[in-house]
Design an enzyme around this catalytic site. Structure first.
Site, PDB file in Angstrom:
ATOM      1  N   GLY A 211      33.263  42.696  39.563  1.00 48.65           N
ATOM      2  CA  GLY A 211      33.770  43.740  38.678  1.00 48.65           C
ATOM      3  C   GLY A 211      35.128  43.373  38.116  1.00 48.65           C
ATOM      4  O   GLY A 211      35.577  42.234  38.258  1.00 48.65           O
ATOM      5  N   ASN A 212      35.788  44.318  37.466  1.00 48.65           N
ATOM      6  CA  ASN A 212      37.126  44.059  36.942  1.00 48.65           C
ATOM      7  C   ASN A 212      37.978  45.328  37.037  1.00 48.65           C
ATOM      8  O   ASN A 212      37.499  46.383  37.446  1.00 48.65           O
ATOM      9  CB  ASN A 212      37.059  43.528  35.505  1.00 48.65           C
ATOM     10  CG  ASN A 212      36.404  44.528  34.577  1.00 48.65           C
ATOM     11  OD1 ASN A 212      36.948  45.581  34.307  1.00 48.65           O
ATOM     12  ND2 ASN A 212      35.198  44.196  34.100  1.00 48.65           N
TER      13      ASN A 212
END
Ligand code: CTP
Length: 405
Positions: A211-212
Site C-alpha cells: 500500500g501507500n
C-alpha cells in the site's frame, strides 16, 4: 482565528451542532451561539454557554443597550446555521425578522452557510426547494442534506450533513473570496464530476498488502468542493477511512484493478475527472490463498507485475469531451525540477491538467494543507499553498477554465 456565529434552529439535529461547535473551538475559532427558542427545547442554554465559553443570545430585546440584533451579524466572519429547519429556511428566504437569529441573518454582511435538516417530505416540498433557490440567489451557501436514516423509521435526504463536513465547508468559505465566489456561482451545476482518492492495496495474502501513505483527504476535499459548486459527484475511494461529504456518491474500491474498472465506467458520463488517488503501480503476480509463513531461514522475494495506468488509459479512451486532471507526487527537491518532471508526466499521460506537488519528506500525507503547481500543456495555470479544501477549488477553477474553452 475567525468569529463564527452559530445559529441553531429547533430540530432534533440540534444536538449535532454541539459537535460542530467543538470542531470550531478546536480549529481556534471563536463561536457565539444564537439558538432559536425552539432549539432551546432540544439543547439548553447552559450547554451552549459551556461549550462556547461565551454568553448565549436568544432574544432581540435582551441587553438592548448593546443592540445585539445588529452587532452580532456585523461582527461575524461567517454565519453558520446548523441545523436549518424548513421553517428557518422559509423565514430567512422571506426576510422575516421575528427572532434574534433572523435579525442576525438580515444584518450579516459576511458569508452565510445553511446546513439543512428535516424530514424528506419537507426537504423535497416545492416550497422548501423554492426557499433554498431564493437563499442561493441571495448569495447564501445552502448545503444539500445527507441521505440516510432519519428520526423514526424513514430514510431519505434530510439528515444534517456530518459536522466534520460542515466544518470543512465553513473553513473554506472564510477569508477566500475566490472560493466563495465559485460556490455562489454554482458553476458546476448540471455537470458530472468523477474524483478518485485514497491509496490502493494490492493483496499479498489474506492479511497483508502493498500500500501507500495516501489518506484520501485531497480527494474528499475535491468531491466536497465539486458538490458545493453544484456538480453530481462520484468519489471512487480507495481504502479511505475519513468521513465522506454528504451528497456525494461513494464507490469504495481496494486495488488498482478495481479502481481502474470503476473510474473507466463512471468516466463514460463525466465532464471532469480528477485522479487524486495514489494507485499502486505494481501488484503481486500471485496472491497467496493462505497466510504466507516464514521458514525461519530464507527471506521472501516477491514477483510483481505492473498495474493498469488508469490516468493514461482514460486520457486515451475519452468517450466524450471531458477534462482530465492528473496528480504528480514527486520527490523533486526544487521548483524547477518539479516543473520539469510535471511537464514530462503530463505529456506521457495525455491528460489536460496536472497538479504537481513535491512530496519530499512525506509532508503532505494526512495533513490539512497542500502545496501545488497546476500546469497544462503550455504553462503554469495556478499555484496554491493552502488548506486542501481551498486547493480543491483552485483545481476545479482550472478544470472549469478548460471546460469553457
Ligand atoms: N495513476 C494511475 N494509475 C496508476 C498509477 C498512477 O492512474 N497505476 C495516476 C495517479 O492517480 C496520478 C498520476 O497517475 O493522477 C500520477 O501518479 P504518480 O504516482 O505521480 O505517477 P506514476 O505514473 O506512478 O509515475 P512514476 O511513479 O513513475 O513517477
Amino acid at each position: 482565528m475567525s468569529r463564527i456565529l452559530l445559529g441553531v434552529a429547533g430540530g432534533i439535529a440540534a444536538y449535532k451542532a454541539c459537535e460542530l461547535l467543538r470542531l470550531f473551538s478546536e480549529s481556534g475559532d471563536e463561536v457565539t451561539v444564537v439558538p432559536t427558542r425552539n432549539a432551546l427545547a432540544f439543547v439548553g442554554e447552559t450547554t451552549w454557554a459551556a461549550l462556547s465559553g461565551r454568553p448565549v443570545h436568544t432574544e432581540v430585546v435582551e441587553s438592548a443597550h448593546e443592540v445585539p440584533h445588529v452587532r452580532l451579524g456585523r461582527e461575524a466572519d461567517l454565519v453558520v446555521v446548523a441545523p436549518a429547519t424548513a421553517d428557518l429556511l422559509a423565514r430567512a428566504a422571506s426576510g422575516r425578522a421575528d427572532d434574534l437569529l433572523t435579525n442576525v441573518l438580515l444584518t450579516a454582511r459576511c458569508p452565510v452557510l445553511f446546513a439543512p435538516a428535516m424530514h424528506t417530505e419537507m426537504w423535497l416540498h416545492p416550497a422548501t426547494q423554492a426557499n433554498v433557490a431564493t437563499l442561493r440567489a441571495h448569495g447564501c451557501v445552502v448545503l444539500d442534506p445527507a441521505a440516510g436514516r432519519l428520526t423514526g423509521a424513514d430514510t431519505g435526504p434530510g439528515r444534517l450533513p456530518d459536522p466534520d463536513d460542515i466544518h470543512q465547508v465553513a473553513l473554506s468559505l472564510v477569508g477566500d473570496e475566490a472560493t466563495l465566489a465559485a460556490v455562489r456561482r454554482r458553476d458546476l451545476a448540471g455537470r458530472s464530476v468523477v474524483i478518485s482518492g485514497g491509496g490502493t492495496h494490492e493483496a499479498l495474502d489474506p492479511v497483508r498488502f502493498l500500500g501507500n501513505a495516501s489518506s484520501g483527504r485531497q480527494g474528499i476535499a475535491l468531491a466536497r468542493a465539486a458538490a458545493l459548486r453544484g456538480a453530481r459527484v462520484t468519489l471512487v475511494a480507495a481504502n479511505v477511512s475519513a468521513a465522506m461529504p454528504s451528497s456525494v456518491e461513494v464507490e469504495r474500491v481496494v486495488s488498482t484493478g478495481d479502481l481502474g474498472e470503476a473510474v473507466r465506467a463512471h468516466a463514460q458520463h463525466a465532464d471532469i475527472i480528477v485522479m487524486a488517488a495514489a494507485p499502486a503501480d505494481f501488484t503481486p503476480v500471485t496472491t497467496s490463498a493462505g497466510k504466507i509463513k516464514k521458514d525461519g531461514e530464507s527471506g521472501l522475494t516477491l514477483e510483481l507485475t505492473q498495474t493498469m495506468d488508469v490516468l493514461k488509459t482514460i486520457s486515451h479512451e475519452r468517450p466524450r469531451e471531458q477534462v482530465i486532471v492528473g496528480f504528480a507526487a514527486e520527490t523533486a527537491g526544487s521548483p524547477e525540477e518539479l516543473l520539469r518532471l510535471g511537464r514530462e508526466k503530463l505529456a506521457r499521460k495525455g491528460c489536460d491538467l496536472l497538479v504537481c506537488n513535491d512530496v519530499t519528506g512525506g509532508a503532505v500525507f494526512g495533513g490539512d494543507r497542500n502545496d501545488v503547481v497546476i500546469i497544462d500543456r503550455e504553462a503554469v495555470v495556478a499555484t496554491a499553498t493552502a488548506d486542501k479544501n481551498v486547493v480543491a477549488h483552485r483545481i476545479l477553477d482550472a478544470a472549469c477554465g478548460v471546460l469553457d474553452q
